[in-house]
Design a protein around this motif. Sequence first.
Motif, PDB file in Angstrom:
ATOM      1  N   SER A 187       0.835  -1.205   0.000  1.00  0.00           N
ATOM      2  CA  SER A 187       0.000   0.000   0.000  1.00  0.00           C
ATOM      3  C   SER A 187       0.869   1.254   0.000  1.00  0.00           C
ATOM      4  N   LEU A 188       2.140   1.099   0.372  1.00  0.00           N
ATOM      5  CA  LEU A 188       3.067   2.237   0.384  1.00  0.00           C
ATOM      6  C   LEU A 188       3.761   2.429  -0.959  1.00  0.00           C
ATOM      7  N   GLU A 189       4.091   1.311  -1.620  1.00  0.00           N
ATOM      8  CA  GLU A 189       4.752   1.379  -2.929  1.00  0.00           C
ATOM      9  C   GLU A 189       4.747   0.010  -3.582  1.00  0.00           C
ATOM     10  N   PRO A 190       4.680  -0.041  -4.917  1.00  0.00           N
ATOM     11  CA  PRO A 190       4.809  -1.325  -5.609  1.00  0.00           C
ATOM     12  C   PRO A 190       6.230  -1.876  -5.407  1.00  0.00           C
ATOM     13  N   LEU A 191       6.328  -3.204  -5.268  1.00  0.00           N
ATOM     14  CA  LEU A 191       7.627  -3.824  -5.017  1.00  0.00           C
ATOM     15  C   LEU A 191       7.757  -5.131  -5.787  1.00  0.00           C
ATOM     16  N   PRO A 192       8.978  -5.442  -6.247  1.00  0.00           N
ATOM     17  CA  PRO A 192       9.212  -6.773  -6.819  1.00  0.00           C
ATOM     18  C   PRO A 192       9.142  -7.835  -5.708  1.00  0.00           C
ATOM     19  N   MET A 193       8.838  -9.054  -6.094  1.00  0.00           N
ATOM     20  CA  MET A 193       8.709 -10.144  -5.125  1.00  0.00           C
ATOM     21  C   MET A 193       9.962 -10.298  -4.262  1.00  0.00           C
ATOM     22  N   ARG A 194      11.110 -10.195  -4.880  1.00  0.00           N
ATOM     23  CA  ARG A 194      12.360 -10.387  -4.142  1.00  0.00           C
ATOM     24  C   ARG A 194      12.505  -9.352  -3.024  1.00  0.00           C
ATOM     25  N   ARG A 195      12.133  -8.110  -3.301  1.00  0.00           N
ATOM     26  CA  ARG A 195      12.226  -7.053  -2.285  1.00  0.00           C
ATOM     27  C   ARG A 195      11.215  -7.283  -1.161  1.00  0.00           C
TER      28      ARG A 195
ATOM     29  N   ALA B 222      10.151 -10.183  -0.186  1.00  0.00           N
ATOM     30  CA  ALA B 222      10.719 -11.293   0.587  1.00  0.00           C
ATOM     31  C   ALA B 222      11.831 -10.803   1.513  1.00  0.00           C
ATOM     32  N   GLN B 223      12.664  -9.901   1.035  1.00  0.00           N
ATOM     33  CA  GLN B 223      13.738  -9.358   1.885  1.00  0.00           C
ATOM     34  C   GLN B 223      13.152  -8.622   3.080  1.00  0.00           C
TER      35      GLN B 223
END
Length: 145
Positions: free
Chosen positions: A49-57, A59-60
Amino acid sequence: MGIPGTDPLTVEVVELIGAVVARYHDEYEQAAAEHSLTGAQARVLGLLSLEPLPMRRIAQRMKCEPSNITGIVDRLEARGLVERRPDPADRRVKVAAATDEGRATARLLRTSLDFAQEPLAELSTQERTALRDLLQRMLGAPAGS
């Protein structure tokens, strides 16, 4: 001088922090369940809800395997709370992003966490600022950031 962390004050502070974390976790799980979400789904939705993210990020940040995030995002996507999009910086990469409904649900989750909000409301602005600064310092972040 004794073993670090064994003085009574430090032990008491650590126990209090543990109690706060446990209460927050319990309330977060309950708030998530009221929206038919697991705690992990609610946390991922909150991040997205704060920002779109790749799956890897994701997971981190969640400190788990990307394969776990894939399943969580699949379930959120099936409910219309999240969507996958091409990353504007690299169209070969997909990012997960909260939909309008997902952002609204994340807002409802945040506002339903009375445990954190009610006790903090009893503190003055100066006390909340001091608490924030101390917590940031404990986490290695600059105070007031």
